[in-house]
Structures are given as C-alpha cells and as structure tokens.
Design a protein around this motif. Sequence first.
Motif, PDB file in Angstrom:
ATOM      1  N   SER A  29     -14.483  12.801   9.519  1.00 54.60           N
ATOM      2  CA  SER A  29     -13.588  11.654   9.335  1.00 54.60           C
ATOM      3  C   SER A  29     -14.000  10.532  10.271  1.00 54.60           C
ATOM      4  CB  SER A  29     -12.132  12.057   9.606  1.00 54.60           C
ATOM      5  OG  SER A  29     -11.677  12.850   8.536  1.00 54.60           O
ATOM      6  N   ASP A 187       1.078   2.704  -2.193  1.00 48.96           N
ATOM      7  CA  ASP A 187       0.262   2.403  -1.003  1.00 48.96           C
ATOM      8  C   ASP A 187      -0.864   1.455  -1.428  1.00 48.96           C
ATOM      9  OD1 ASP A 187      -1.756   2.575   1.014  1.00 48.96           O
ATOM     10  OD2 ASP A 187      -1.063   4.549   1.615  1.00 48.96           O
ATOM     11  N   LYS A 223      -8.445   1.567  11.435  1.00 48.05           N
ATOM     12  CA  LYS A 223      -9.491   1.214  10.457  1.00 48.05           C
ATOM     13  C   LYS A 223     -10.365   0.079  10.979  1.00 48.05           C
ATOM     14  CE  LYS A 223      -7.554   3.447   6.464  1.00 48.05           C
ATOM     15  NZ  LYS A 223      -6.755   3.388   5.241  1.00 48.05           N
TER      16      LYS A 223
END
Length: 281
Positions: A29, A187, A223
């Motif tokens: 990730s 979302d 992010k």
Amino acid sequence: MSATLEDILHSHRTGRAVVVGILNVTPDSFSDGGQFLSPPQAVARAKAMVAEGADVIDVGAESTRPGSDRLGPAEQIARLQDVLPAVAGLGAAVSIDTTSAQVAAFALDCGAAILNDISAGRDDPAMFALAARRGAAMVLMHMAGQPKTMQIEPHYDDVVVEVRAFLAERIAAAGAAGVPAERLIVDPGLGFGKRTEHNLALLAGLDKLAELGRPVMVGASRKRFIGQWTGASAPADRLGGSLAACLLARRRGATLFRVHDVAATVGALKTAAAIENAQKV
Ligand code: HH2
C-alpha cells in the motif's frame, strides 16, 4: 461508543461524524504497505484504532494505488483469513475493501457489515446480488478507469457534475439489483483517476454529492495531492493536510472519514464540533 451500522447509514441526517480506520493487510500500500501484513500486527493495529475512537475498520488485502496490479480473490482471502474474524470481534463495524464478490462473501461470513467497492459494483456483477441477499451496506466509489492506468491524463469537463451523475447512476443500478438506497454510502474516490485540481474541486463541491441523499465518505488521508502544499513526500508526513481536508469535507456535508491517523482525526473532529457548538457567553 462506536457508531452502529444504523447510526452510520443515518449519519447524513444526524450529522454524526464516522471515523473509518484503514487496515491495509498488504505488502505494497502507498502509505503503510508491509506494516500490517502479518495477522498479529494487523489485529493489534485494528485494536489500537478502535481504542483511538474508530467507528469502522476498513480492511483491505489489495493495494489499489496508482499503477498497481490487481490481486485475485484467493490471494486476498489468504491474507484476510486470520485477520477478519479477530477484527470483527473488537466492537467496531467492519468494512471490506474489495471489488470481488467472493472476497466480500468471505468477509460477511467473518462478521463484516459493509462492502467498500471502489468499482461501485462494476468489476464483479455478483457484488450487488451479494449485498442484496445478505442485507449488507455498500460504499459506491467513483473511479475513472482502473488503478493500473487511472492517473494517465485524467480528464473531465466538470468533475463534480460527472462524479455526481456517475454515483446517481450506480445508486440506480444497485437499486435495480435489489440493494435499497438506504443501505448505500457514496464516495468521490479522491485520487482515483483525478489530478490535484479534480480532487480539490470535489472536496469543495461535496455538498453537490450530499444532495444525492446518501452519506458521503471521503478518503483524502495521506494521498499524494495532500502533500502538495507542504512538500511532504513521505505519506506519513501528510497529517496536517489530511486533517484540513477532513474538517473542510465535514463542513460540506461528508460524514464518513476514511483515515490512517485515527486519534488525530477524532481529536480534530471533536475540537471542530466544540467550536461550532460554542455558546454565546
Ligand atoms: N482509497 C484507497 C482505498 N480504498 N475506498 C474508498 N471508499 N475511498 C477511498 O478514497 C479509498 C478506498 C487508497 O488508500 P489506501 O487503502 O491507504 O492505499 P492502497 O490502495 O495503496 O492500499
């Protein structure tokens, strides 16, 4: 007290903030790859997030960072099988971050209640049928393209209008397959086929997505676009920007916040609520 599933599904009406802690049981990730791949580490991480105030633990076994390759259901289940049953017993709702109905069914059997599908039911035609049959709640996320190629020249004429129309269409598709709108969360999919200006426009225009009448989830946490104004190249250094995005998203009607830093987010949300509710003295 962690929110119940009904609290979560009514959060857009009550204004309750729901903190969704991210548990990536992955080696790759973008922010925490490899940290929680072993089941004891993953379960300890989930416990810590619940203690910090997470209402939901969103468990994923497949990274969907830009450029990533997809992982098959068997590999995802192998990573999840010693993690999900323990996480489901911690008192928070469990959500499964997958686009595979086979993985989702396994997670529901382990006690998960929410299917977080970044493809909004498009990758696997069996996903809506599963949610309908099992009465599961579902997150429908907008993604332009697939993770492998989604960051190559994303283009929109009006990103807020297009994402809203997409989510409205997916709510209708879910309904046609037997999943009632009352079980759905939407979302905008920050970072999924979007440039920085698209992410900012979506955060600024969340009220237009809230008009769909469903709770809005936002995942800005750590992010890349969040690091842009501070030069924070390491994801873990993007806390300040992540909190700013979360508080402003709340102002514009989002109620679910998918985050890596649970304690800091809970603290920021509580402080902001105290200021907003301040009495005249
Ligand atoms: N973002 C990621 C993964 N799943 N699901 C929803 N509903 N919304 C999001 O914004 C979202 C998501 C990407 O973040 P992360 O899980 O931390 O990284 P990776 O995909 O590399 O595992």
